[in-house]
Every structure is written in C-alpha cells, then in structure tokens.
Design a protein around this motif. Structure first.
Motif, short mmCIF file in Angstrom:
data_model
loop_
_atom_site.label_atom_id
_atom_site.label_comp_id
_atom_site.label_asym_id
_atom_site.label_seq_id
_atom_site.Cartn_x
_atom_site.Cartn_y
_atom_site.Cartn_z
N ASN A 3 0.82 -1.20 0.00
CA ASN A 3 0.00 0.00 0.00
C ASN A 3 0.86 1.25 0.00
O ASN A 3 0.38 2.34 0.28
CB ASN A 3 -0.96 0.01 1.20
CG ASN A 3 -0.22 0.10 2.52
OD1 ASN A 3 1.00 0.08 2.57
ND2 ASN A 3 -0.98 0.18 3.59
N GLN A 120 -2.43 10.38 1.85
CA GLN A 120 -2.80 9.51 2.96
C GLN A 120 -4.31 9.33 3.03
O GLN A 120 -4.80 8.23 3.32
CB GLN A 120 -2.27 10.06 4.28
CG GLN A 120 -2.28 9.05 5.40
CD GLN A 120 -1.47 7.81 5.08
OE1 GLN A 120 -0.26 7.89 4.88
NE2 GLN A 120 -2.11 6.65 5.01
N ASP A 124 -6.06 5.77 2.80
CA ASP A 124 -6.91 5.34 3.92
C ASP A 124 -8.30 4.97 3.43
O ASP A 124 -8.88 3.96 3.86
CB ASP A 124 -7.01 6.46 4.97
CG ASP A 124 -5.73 6.62 5.77
OD1 ASP A 124 -4.85 5.76 5.67
OD2 ASP A 124 -5.63 7.65 6.48
N ASP A 125 -8.86 5.80 2.54
CA ASP A 125 -10.19 5.50 1.99
C ASP A 125 -10.18 4.15 1.27
O ASP A 125 -11.10 3.34 1.42
CB ASP A 125 -10.62 6.60 1.01
CG ASP A 125 -11.00 7.90 1.71
OD1 ASP A 125 -11.14 7.89 2.94
OD2 ASP A 125 -11.13 8.92 1.01
N THR A 128 -9.90 1.21 3.77
CA THR A 128 -11.17 0.99 4.47
C THR A 128 -12.16 0.26 3.59
O THR A 128 -12.81 -0.71 4.01
CB THR A 128 -11.77 2.34 4.92
OG1 THR A 128 -10.86 2.96 5.84
CG2 THR A 128 -13.11 2.13 5.61
N LYS A 208 -8.53 15.60 9.95
CA LYS A 208 -7.93 14.71 8.96
C LYS A 208 -6.52 15.19 8.60
O LYS A 208 -5.62 14.38 8.34
CB LYS A 208 -8.80 14.67 7.70
CG LYS A 208 -10.01 13.75 7.81
CD LYS A 208 -9.59 12.30 7.79
CE LYS A 208 -10.75 11.35 7.65
NZ LYS A 208 -10.33 9.93 7.60
#
Length: 301
Positions: A3, A120, A124-125, A128, A208
């Motif tokens: 990632n 980031q 992160d999205d 998830t 965020k």
C-alpha cells in the motif's frame, strides 16, 4: 500488494522531485514518469502493483483525462485512487476531472503537507473500502438463505467499532456486498461524527489534516452531552429491493450540498463520501428531516 507503491506522472521534473522529497521519507515507494505513454505501459504491466496514481492534468503526449479514460476501461483499476495535480482549478475543469474519476485534487504547486495529507486520505479511503469488502464477501455465502427470510431488522450503534461490526453483516445480506459495504459504512460513520457528535465539516478537515480524527471521536463519546446518543439503522425488505434507514440524534446538516461531487471540495481530504456512496453503492439515496435521516435502496434480483 504494497500500500506504499505510487505511480507519479508529470512532465515537469521539478514536480516529480518535490513528490519524491515529500513522500519517500514517509516510506512510500515512487515510480516517476515524465512520459505519459511510458507510464501507461508500466501501469498495465501485469506485474505492477500500484496502490495510488498521482497524475498531471495536462501532459504533452497523453492528456490526463485521456489517461483516465484508458484507465477506467480496465476493470483491474476500478479501485485505484487517482490524485489529479493541476494548475487548472476552475470549477468546470475540476468537474471534468471528477467526472473522469479523479476524486482527489491538488493545486500546483502544492505544499508538502497538502500532498502528504491528500495521498494519505486517498490510501486510507481505499484501505477501508477493501477491508469492508473482504469482510462482507466472507460472510456472504452464509447469508444467502438468511437474506430470503429477512423481513426487517434494527440495530443501534454509537462507535466506529460498532460500525465495523455491523457493516459486513448487513452488507452480506445484499446481492453485491462488496459494493454496498463502503457506502453503508460512510452513511453510518456520518451519523456518528457529523450527527450525534456534532463534528463539523471544517473540524473534520482539520482533524484529517493532523491525524486526530479518531481521537476526537473517542474524546467526544466521553463527554456528557454526547455519550448517551445512539444512532439506529433499520433494514426492511420489499418486493424488488432492500431499504436501509439510518437515523441519528444530531441537529442535521445541509445534506443537499454533498449528494454530488463538488469542485469546491475536490481539494479537501474529506467530503466526497456521501457522493461516492450514492454513485457506487446504492440504487437510490434520499435524506429526510433536517438531514438526520437517510434512506438507501439496494435492488434485489
């Protein structure tokens, strides 16, 4: 797949150097190209495993939008997040990029902090969504017969952990759980953070930015005015579709502003979740009341 592997395409060597200076010290692995055609060949290499693409809007040999059209014709890149870098930040040009699938934006020249924050946020999205899809898919096979028996169900939730536990189970009751799970998570998290806990859009943007979002949620859950608040999700089966209805105890928000991708928010690290849920997870999405009630339809075969 790592990632941390990022493909950067920009015809300005200085922009590539800035990306390397910002991201490599943070542990990201970058492959940089000034030639878009060469970058495309690297991307479609069966051995490539990029988890994010940073793409210049205007390139001499292959325009950024044309690059995106090629990319979205390939099913394997359906979940690859794209960060569009551009000096062209007019609403119409941003709208074109959003329509082409670039949901994250940076204005050139961008600061190191802005670049790191948006990269980031995109990763992160993606992580998830991937985790939710994987969990929901694992549960799906055991839920097929249950789905046929379901008439209605209701659950209450208050924390992010509650959402993580409920979403895979509820999504597994749908024909395409991997499609429904990310959207369901977005709506439920929204009911907690913006609804019950009263975190504003501006506050979330700042949180965020500095990485304090989850800590702030935990902190507010302990405050007397918030700790007893609960949101409720109801699932009902009708001929031809399922309906999820989520109700929170908050003051509501200007929901109509978030149903579509807004060029004004394209450069923020947050603010695209409801639009993505509406576009990709559900056949219909509808808010009611003051914005503290949302219903989402999932078609049945």
């Amino acid at each position: 797949m790592s990632n941390k592997r990022i493909l950067v395409v920009d015809d300005e060597p200085l922009c590539l150097m800035l990306a390397e200076d910002c991201l490599v010290p943070e542990g990201f692995l970058l492959e940089t190209f000034t030639d878009a055609e060469a970058a495309w060949q690297r991307l479609i290499d069966p051995a490539s495993d990029f988890s994010l693409l940073i793409l210049d809007r205007y390139l001499p040999d292959l325009d950024g939008l044309a690059f995106l059209r090629r990319l979205h014709a390939e099913a394997r890149f359906a979940d690859l997040p794209i960060v569009m870098q551009t000096a062209a930040d007019s609403p119409e040009e941003v709208r074109e990029g959003l329509a082409a699938g670039a949901h994250y934006y940076l204005t050139k020249p961008s600061s190191a902090a802005a670049l790191l924050s948006i990269v980031q946020a995109a990763l992160d999205d993606r992580a998830t969504r991937a985790a939710l899809r994987e969990h929901a898919a694992r549960l799906e096979s055991g839920q097929k017969e249950v789905q046929k028996l379901l008439i209605n169900a209701q659950y209450q939730f208050a924390t992010l952990a509650d959402v993580s536990a409920l979403v895979p189970m509820l999504a597994a009751l749908c024909p395409e759980p991997d499609r429904v799970a990310p959207g369901l998570s977005e709506l439920m998290v929204n009911a907690i953070e913006h609804g019950n806990l009263g975190i504003t859009y501006a506050e979330k943007s700042a949180l965020k930015w500095d990485g304090g979002w989850e800590n702030e949620i935990r902190r507010r859950l302990q405050r007397p005015e918030y700790r007893d608040r609960r949101a409720v999700i109801t699932l009902e089966r009708y001929p031809g579709h399922l309906v999820f209805r989520i109700v929170d105890q908050g003051a509501g928000f200007a929901w109509a502003n978030y149903l579509d991708f807004d060029p004004e928010r394209a450069f923020d690290a947050n603010g695209r979740g409801i639009a993505m849920a509406r576009a990709t997870s559900f056949s219909h999405l509808e808010y009611a009341g003051r914005g503290n009630i949302v219903s989402a339809w999932v078609d049945l075969p």
